[in-house]
Design a protein around this motif. Structure first.
Motif, PDB file in Angstrom:
ATOM      1  N   LEU A 177      -1.715   0.926  13.065  1.00 32.85           N
ATOM      2  CA  LEU A 177      -2.208   2.278  12.858  1.00 32.85           C
ATOM      3  C   LEU A 177      -2.552   2.552  11.404  1.00 32.85           C
ATOM      4  N   SER A 178      -1.691   2.115  10.478  1.00 36.15           N
ATOM      5  CA  SER A 178      -1.932   2.402   9.060  1.00 36.15           C
ATOM      6  C   SER A 178      -3.124   1.629   8.512  1.00 36.15           C
ATOM      7  N   SER A 179      -3.423   0.469   9.094  1.00 35.69           N
ATOM      8  CA  SER A 179      -4.576  -0.315   8.654  1.00 35.69           C
ATOM      9  C   SER A 179      -5.891   0.252   9.191  1.00 35.69           C
ATOM     10  N   ASN A 180      -5.788   1.176  10.134  1.00 38.21           N
ATOM     11  CA  ASN A 180      -6.977   1.786  10.739  1.00 38.21           C
ATOM     12  C   ASN A 180      -6.835   3.302  10.715  1.00 38.21           C
ATOM     13  N   GLU A 194       0.203  10.562  14.288  1.00 39.47           N
ATOM     14  CA  GLU A 194      -0.169  11.788  14.984  1.00 39.47           C
ATOM     15  C   GLU A 194      -0.507  11.492  16.443  1.00 39.47           C
ATOM     16  N   THR A 195      -0.008  12.336  17.335  1.00 39.83           N
ATOM     17  CA  THR A 195      -0.369  12.226  18.746  1.00 39.83           C
ATOM     18  C   THR A 195      -1.674  12.968  18.992  1.00 39.83           C
ATOM     19  N   VAL A 196      -2.642  12.258  19.520  1.00 37.97           N
ATOM     20  CA  VAL A 196      -3.912  12.880  19.916  1.00 37.97           C
ATOM     21  C   VAL A 196      -3.827  13.070  21.417  1.00 37.97           C
ATOM     22  N   TRP A 197      -3.526  14.268  21.848  1.00 35.88           N
ATOM     23  CA  TRP A 197      -3.200  14.519  23.242  1.00 35.88           C
ATOM     24  C   TRP A 197      -4.318  14.090  24.177  1.00 35.88           C
ATOM     25  N   GLY A 198      -3.934  13.316  25.171  1.00 35.89           N
ATOM     26  CA  GLY A 198      -4.873  12.814  26.155  1.00 35.89           C
ATOM     27  C   GLY A 198      -5.613  11.566  25.731  1.00 35.89           C
ATOM     28  N   LEU A 199      -5.439  11.157  24.452  1.00 37.02           N
ATOM     29  CA  LEU A 199      -6.170  10.000  23.935  1.00 37.02           C
ATOM     30  C   LEU A 199      -5.260   8.881  23.423  1.00 37.02           C
ATOM     31  N   GLY A 200      -4.222   9.246  22.640  1.00 35.09           N
ATOM     32  CA  GLY A 200      -3.351   8.201  22.100  1.00 35.09           C
ATOM     33  C   GLY A 200      -2.730   8.603  20.781  1.00 35.09           C
ATOM     34  N   TYR A 201      -2.761   7.687  19.821  1.00 30.21           N
ATOM     35  CA  TYR A 201      -2.116   7.904  18.530  1.00 30.21           C
ATOM     36  C   TYR A 201      -3.054   7.494  17.392  1.00 30.21           C
ATOM     37  N   LYS A 202      -2.862   8.141  16.229  1.00 34.21           N
ATOM     38  CA  LYS A 202      -3.604   7.731  15.045  1.00 34.21           C
ATOM     39  C   LYS A 202      -2.764   7.950  13.800  1.00 34.21           C
ATOM     40  N   TRP A 203      -3.107   7.249  12.746  1.00 30.40           N
ATOM     41  CA  TRP A 203      -2.478   7.407  11.425  1.00 30.40           C
ATOM     42  C   TRP A 203      -3.231   8.510  10.706  1.00 30.40           C
ATOM     43  N   SER A 204      -2.547   9.587  10.358  1.00 31.21           N
ATOM     44  CA  SER A 204      -3.233  10.788   9.870  1.00 31.21           C
ATOM     45  C   SER A 204      -3.320  10.892   8.361  1.00 31.21           C
ATOM     46  N   LYS A 205      -2.763   9.910   7.621  1.00 31.04           N
ATOM     47  CA  LYS A 205      -2.785  10.011   6.153  1.00 31.04           C
ATOM     48  C   LYS A 205      -3.397   8.764   5.552  1.00 31.04           C
ATOM     49  N   VAL A 254       0.844  -1.199   0.000  1.00 33.77           N
ATOM     50  CA  VAL A 254       0.000   0.000   0.000  1.00 33.77           C
ATOM     51  C   VAL A 254       0.878   1.249   0.000  1.00 33.77           C
ATOM     52  N   LYS A 255       0.500   2.218  -0.853  1.00 35.35           N
ATOM     53  CA  LYS A 255       1.241   3.480  -0.937  1.00 35.35           C
ATOM     54  C   LYS A 255       0.533   4.562  -0.140  1.00 35.35           C
ATOM     55  N   PHE A 256       1.315   5.354   0.595  1.00 35.16           N
ATOM     56  CA  PHE A 256       0.789   6.481   1.353  1.00 35.16           C
ATOM     57  C   PHE A 256       1.463   7.760   0.871  1.00 35.16           C
TER      58      PHE A 256
END
Length: 224
Positions: free
Chosen positions: A163-166, A213-224, A128-130
Motif C-alpha cells: 500500500l505505501s509503495s502505491n 484508509e478504507t475505501v468503502w465498497g472498493l478496498g484499501y489505500k495508503w492516504s499519505k 522512506v519517511k511518511f
C-alpha cells in the motif's frame, strides 16, 4: 553467494528429492526431518523455508509460529491437502504460500525463484519517511514510529509495503490476497481484513495515525 533453502519434511524421499534438485540448481540446501530440528536449523537464517505441515509435534504450523518472530524469510508450506480454514491458519501463523503434494518439481523451483526475486527487489529499496514520524525501511523490513520499532509480522509488513509503495491507489481485498499469497489463493476476504486490523492497531498503539484508509465498497489505500 548461493541462496540457502531449508527443507523440512518427515518423508525421507521428499527431502532427498528436494535436496538433490536445489543443490543441482545452485542453491545451498539445509534439511530437517521434524519440527524440533527445523527450529534449530532456522537459527541459521535461511533465505527461504519449505515446511511440511503434517509432521509429529511440533507440526509445520507450530514451527512457523515459533520461528516467525526472528525469521523474516518466505515460508512455503508443503501439504497433501488444504482446506480454506487451513490456509487461513497457515497465513495467520506467518506462512507465505502453499505447495500442494504431489507437486511438479519444476513448478516448485519456479515458485521458489519467484519468492526469492521478490525478496531481492524489496531489499533494494531505501528507507522512506511518511507523515506522523512513520518510517518504513524497505531494505531491513522494519517500521518505526518516533524512532521506536513497531513489531510487524511478515504478512503485515507486506501489506504495508504494497500500500505505501502505491500511495493513493486503491486495492481490493481479493487483489491484496493474490499479490501477497499467490495466484493459487482463493481470495478469502477475512485473511486480509484481519491482517489490516492488526496492522492498524499496532501503528496506532505506537503513536501514529494509521495511513491505511478504507475505501468503502472498493478496498484499501495508503492516504499519505
Amino acid at each position: 553467494m548461493p541462496y540457502t533453502i531449508l527443507i523440512v519434511d518427515d518423508e525421507p524421499d521428499i527431502v532427498k528429492l528436494l535436496y538433490t534438485f536445489f543443490k543441482k540448481n545452485g542453491y545451498d540446501p539445509l534439511t530437517a526431518a521434524n519440527g524440533a530440528e527445523a527450529i534449530r536449523q532456522a537459527e541459521k537464517q535461511p533465505d527461504l523455508i519449505l515446511l511440511d505441515i503434517h509432521m509429529p509435534e511440533p507440526d509445520g504450523l507450530q514451527v512457523c509460529e515459533r520461528i516467525r518472530s526472528h525469521v523474516a524469510c518466505p515460508i512455503l508450506f508443503l501439504t497433501a491437502k488444504v482446506e480454506d480454514a487451513d490456509k487461513i491458519a497457515g497465513f495467520a501463523a506467518g506462512g507465505d504460500d502453499y505447495i500442494m503434494k504431489p507437486f511438479s518439481i519444476d513448478e516448485l523451483g519456479a515458485r521458489v525463484a519467484a519468492h526469492l526475486r521478490r525478496e531481492r527487489r524489496l531489499a533494494s529499496r531505501a528507507k522512506v519517511k511518511f507523515e506522523g514520524e512513520l518510517v518504513v525501511d524497505y531494505s531491513a523490513k522494519e517500521v518505526y514510529v518516533k524512532e521506536a520499532a513497531v513489531p510487524l509480522t511478515k504478512q503485515e509488513f507486506k501489506i504495508l509495503e504494497l500500500l505505501s509503495s502505491n500511495s493513493g491507489q486503491t486495492f481490493d481485498k481479493e487483489r491484496i490476497y493474490e499479490r501477497l499469497w499467490g495466484v493459487d489463493g482463493d481470495g478469502n476476504d477475512s485473511v486480509v481484513v484481519e491482517h489490516i486490523r492488526k496492522l492498524r492497531a499496532k501503528l496506532t498503539a505506537a503513536g501514529a495515525l494509521s495511513p491505511i484508509e478504507t475505501v468503502w465498497g472498493l478496498g484499501y489505500k495508503w492516504s499519505k
